[in-house]
Design an enzyme around this catalytic site. Structure first.
Site, PDB file in Angstrom:
ATOM      1  N   SER A 124       3.960  -4.843  13.050  1.00  0.00           N
ATOM      2  CA  SER A 124       2.583  -4.158  13.731  1.00  0.00           C
ATOM      3  C   SER A 124       2.501  -4.687  15.278  1.00  0.00           C
ATOM      4  O   SER A 124       3.017  -5.835  15.530  1.00  0.00           O
ATOM      5  CB  SER A 124       1.427  -4.814  12.866  1.00  0.00           C
ATOM      6  OG  SER A 124       0.292  -4.561  13.445  1.00  0.00           O
ATOM      7  N   TYR A 148      -3.778 -11.750   9.032  1.00  0.00           N
ATOM      8  CA  TYR A 148      -2.934 -10.521   8.927  1.00  0.00           C
ATOM      9  C   TYR A 148      -1.790 -10.308   9.937  1.00  0.00           C
ATOM     10  O   TYR A 148      -0.834 -10.357   9.566  1.00  0.00           O
ATOM     11  CB  TYR A 148      -3.878  -9.114   8.743  1.00  0.00           C
ATOM     12  CG  TYR A 148      -2.978  -7.894   9.338  1.00  0.00           C
ATOM     13  CD1 TYR A 148      -2.263  -7.362   7.907  1.00  0.00           C
ATOM     14  CD2 TYR A 148      -2.734  -7.284  10.290  1.00  0.00           C
ATOM     15  CE1 TYR A 148      -1.187  -6.328   8.154  1.00  0.00           C
ATOM     16  CE2 TYR A 148      -1.883  -6.212  10.563  1.00  0.00           C
ATOM     17  CZ  TYR A 148      -1.409  -5.826   9.357  1.00  0.00           C
ATOM     18  OH  TYR A 148      -0.424  -4.770   9.474  1.00  0.00           O
ATOM     19  N   LYS A 152       2.587 -11.113   9.715  1.00  0.00           N
ATOM     20  CA  LYS A 152       3.505 -10.215   9.941  1.00  0.00           C
ATOM     21  C   LYS A 152       4.767 -10.994  10.975  1.00  0.00           C
ATOM     22  O   LYS A 152       5.607 -11.126  11.197  1.00  0.00           O
ATOM     23  CB  LYS A 152       3.003  -8.912  10.869  1.00  0.00           C
ATOM     24  CG  LYS A 152       2.253  -7.917  10.237  1.00  0.00           C
ATOM     25  CD  LYS A 152       3.249  -7.217   9.212  1.00  0.00           C
ATOM     26  CE  LYS A 152       2.422  -6.337   8.356  1.00  0.00           C
ATOM     27  NZ  LYS A 152       3.210  -5.720   7.300  1.00  0.00           N
TER      28      LYS A 152
HETATM   29  P1  NAD Z   1      -1.232   1.096   2.366  1.00  0.00           P
HETATM   30  O1  NAD Z   1      -2.044   0.272   1.856  1.00  0.00           O
HETATM   31  O2  NAD Z   1      -1.484   2.756   2.397  1.00  0.00           O
HETATM   32  O3  NAD Z   1       0.450   1.306   1.875  1.00  0.00           O
HETATM   33  C1  NAD Z   1       0.683  -0.224   1.394  1.00  0.00           C
HETATM   34  C2  NAD Z   1       1.347   0.027  -0.055  1.00  0.00           C
HETATM   35  O4  NAD Z   1       1.754  -1.103  -0.804  1.00  0.00           O
HETATM   36  C3  NAD Z   1       0.157   0.459  -1.002  1.00  0.00           C
HETATM   37  O5  NAD Z   1       0.457   1.647  -1.850  1.00  0.00           O
HETATM   38  C4  NAD Z   1      -0.020  -0.685  -2.137  1.00  0.00           C
HETATM   39  O6  NAD Z   1      -0.438  -0.085  -3.484  1.00  0.00           O
HETATM   40  C5  NAD Z   1       1.470  -1.100  -2.093  1.00  0.00           C
HETATM   41  N1  NAD Z   1       1.260  -2.726  -2.221  1.00  0.00           N
HETATM   42  C6  NAD Z   1       0.628  -3.778  -1.580  1.00  0.00           C
HETATM   43  N2  NAD Z   1       1.186  -4.930  -2.168  1.00  0.00           N
HETATM   44  C7  NAD Z   1       2.019  -4.573  -3.047  1.00  0.00           C
HETATM   45  C8  NAD Z   1       2.858  -5.641  -3.772  1.00  0.00           C
HETATM   46  N3  NAD Z   1       2.830  -6.834  -3.960  1.00  0.00           N
HETATM   47  N4  NAD Z   1       3.831  -4.787  -4.787  1.00  0.00           N
HETATM   48  C9  NAD Z   1       3.943  -3.701  -4.663  1.00  0.00           C
HETATM   49  N5  NAD Z   1       3.163  -2.896  -3.891  1.00  0.00           N
HETATM   50  C10 NAD Z   1       2.313  -3.326  -3.244  1.00  0.00           C
HETATM   51  O7  NAD Z   1      -0.764   0.530   3.992  1.00  0.00           O
HETATM   52  P2  NAD Z   1       0.002   1.599   5.051  1.00  0.00           P
HETATM   53  O8  NAD Z   1      -1.035   2.043   5.985  1.00  0.00           O
HETATM   54  O9  NAD Z   1       0.884   2.710   4.411  1.00  0.00           O
HETATM   55  O10 NAD Z   1       0.996   0.446   5.667  1.00  0.00           O
HETATM   56  C11 NAD Z   1       2.366   0.033   5.138  1.00  0.00           C
HETATM   57  C12 NAD Z   1       2.784  -1.149   5.983  1.00  0.00           C
HETATM   58  O11 NAD Z   1       2.684  -0.727   7.337  1.00  0.00           O
HETATM   59  C13 NAD Z   1       2.091  -2.316   5.834  1.00  0.00           C
HETATM   60  O12 NAD Z   1       2.949  -3.429   5.647  1.00  0.00           O
HETATM   61  C14 NAD Z   1       1.050  -2.564   6.988  1.00  0.00           C
HETATM   62  O13 NAD Z   1       0.698  -3.846   7.113  1.00  0.00           O
HETATM   63  C15 NAD Z   1       2.162  -1.760   8.086  1.00  0.00           C
HETATM   64  N6  NAD Z   1       1.200  -1.301   9.277  1.00  0.00           N
HETATM   65  C16 NAD Z   1       0.272  -0.547   8.963  1.00  0.00           C
HETATM   66  C17 NAD Z   1      -0.531  -0.105   9.984  1.00  0.00           C
HETATM   67  C18 NAD Z   1      -1.521   1.161   9.878  1.00  0.00           C
HETATM   68  O14 NAD Z   1      -2.234   1.269  10.758  1.00  0.00           O
HETATM   69  N7  NAD Z   1      -1.697   1.799   8.862  1.00  0.00           N
HETATM   70  C19 NAD Z   1      -0.277  -0.482  11.448  1.00  0.00           C
HETATM   71  C20 NAD Z   1       0.991  -1.487  11.689  1.00  0.00           C
HETATM   72  C21 NAD Z   1       1.352  -2.024  10.407  1.00  0.00           C
END
Ligand code: NAD
Ligand code: UDP
Length: 337
Positions: A124, A148, A152
């Site tokens: 991120s 958080y 990362k």
């Molecule tokens: P999201 O919450 O929609 O997706 C994450 C998924 O992981 C969910 O479906 C959740 O059920 C699953 N999950 C969480 N912990 C788990 C575990 N221990 N075992 C199995 N499944 C698990 O989030 P997103 O927005 O799709 O983000 C995906 C990744 O990208 C994350 O790592 C997040 O930190 C990173 N990210 C997101 C953003 C954003 O703005 N959305 C920005 C930067 C980084």
């Protein structure tokens, strides 16, 4: 080739499943549905006309992971699974360290056991902390300011250490800027379970009448109209970046960070106005005080992804607003109903 997508039932993961399937990969998903939906996987299958092998399991569960690697011939892993809310991570830091770090450690151990050494990791832009020089490039100083962001940063360090100990790994650390938008079909998108913290989902919930007005967090920043400026990137562009990153891991060895952003900043008021203009809906707003920890401006230098991954964002702010609204108005309660 088979790709394991952890967190594939979530927002970015489901869009990445679509692009991976469209590029001809077989897709296996592990998700514990803590923030994702089985319906997202079904809709991925409807959009692509292809099937996804889905495991409802936790990445921290080593036996479940081993079973997946035994039952499927996995070539590479795209690792999304984790918690992602900055505010919640301040209140519940141990929950964040436990899930994000322990699940990555478990996954890496199992990958090593099965000789799968190619990973694309969801990092991120929050690893840059308060960066002064814009656009921010991958070699800018790293300093996360929330638990958080630190998860990362620590995972990035873990991956670098692992690569240093064994050069046969290949890992792409993708630093996302601000993912927004939804698939053009309106069938998959972001489905926050609570009141959204991020700007775009907040705006779209105001548009659909679930929230009364947008709170603009400060109009005294050092930007063209005084409101904070960020690098919004369409989630479909972002998903395509993962396909390119997987291809990169297939042909290289290394552990490299790549910014995935557009290289352009958009202010809160510019995004709100674009949403109103593109969709013909009103978004009432009230200017409130700054949100603690927010910076004036953050946008990516995306040159490295362009030159090394052969990837560049294509979609505009108007595309992001149109596709967000198309998803939101067709699915006012996300995947709930
Ligand atoms: P999201 O919450 O929609 O997706 C994450 C998924 O992981 C969910 O479906 C959740 O059920 C699953 N999950 C969480 N912990 C788990 C575990 N221990 N075992 C199995 N499944 C698990 O989030 P997103 O927005 O799709 O983000 C995906 C990744 O990208 C994350 O790592 C997040 O930190 C990173 N990210 C997101 C953003 C954003 O703005 N959305 C920005 C930067 C980084
Ligand atoms: N923002 C806002 N009102 C909101 C949510 C966000 O004014 O309800 C502003 C926030 O101050 C920042 C920008 O919108 O300037 C993007 O915030 P978001 O939380 O979406 O992303 P991040 O701060 O993580 O980059």
């Amino acid at each position: 080739m088979s790709i394991l997508i952890t967190g594939g039932a979530g927002y970015i993961g489901s869009h990445t499943c679509v692009e991976m399937l469209a590029a001809g990969y077989e897709v296996v998903v592990i998700d514990n549905l803590s923030n994702g939906s089985k319906l997202a996987i079904e809709r991925v299958e409807q959009i692509t006309g292809k099937s996804v092998r889905f495991y409802n399991a936790d990445v921290r569960n080593k036996e479940a992971l081993c079973r997946i690697f035994e039952e499927n011939s996995i070539d590479a892993v795209v690792h999304f699974a984790g918690y992602k809310a900055i505010g919640e991570s301040v209140k519940e830091p141990l929950m964040y360290y436990e899930n994000n770090i322990v699940n990555t450690l478990t996954l890496l151990e199992v990958m090593r056991e099965f000789g799968v050494k190619k990973m694309v990791f969801s990092s991120s832009a929050s690893v840059y902390g308060k960066s002064e020089a814009m656009p921010v490039s991958e070699d800018a100083p790293l300093c996360a300011i929330s638990p958080y962001g630190r998860t990362k940063l620590f995972i990035e360090e873990m991956l670098r250490d692992l690569y240093a100990s064994d050069n046969s790994w290949c890992m792409a650390l993708l630093r996302y800027f601000n993912p927004v938008g939804a698939h053009q079909s309106g069938m998959i998108g972001e489905a926050p379970k609570e009141i959204p913290n991020n700007l775009m989902p907040y705006i779209s919930q105001v548009a659909v009448g679930k929230l009364e007005h947008l709170n603009v967090f400060g109009n005294d920043y050092n930007t063209s109209d005084g409101t904070g400026s960020r690098d919004y990137i369409h989630v479909v562009d972002l998903a395509k970046g993962h396909v390119k990153a997987v291809e990169w891991t297939m042909s290289e060895s290394g552990c490299e960070a790549f910014n995935l952003g557009t290289g352009k900043g958009t202010t809160v008021m510019e995004l709100r106005d674009a949403f109103v203009r593109t969709n013909g809906v009103d978004i009432p707003y009230v200017v409130t005080s700054r949100r603690p920890g927010d910076c004036d401006v953050l946008y990516a230098c995306a040159d490295k992804a362009r030159s090394e991954l052969n990837w560049q964002a294509q979609l505009s702010i108007e595309d992001m607003c149109r596709d967000t609204w198309n998803w939101q108005k067709n699915n006012p309660d996300g995947y709930e109903k």
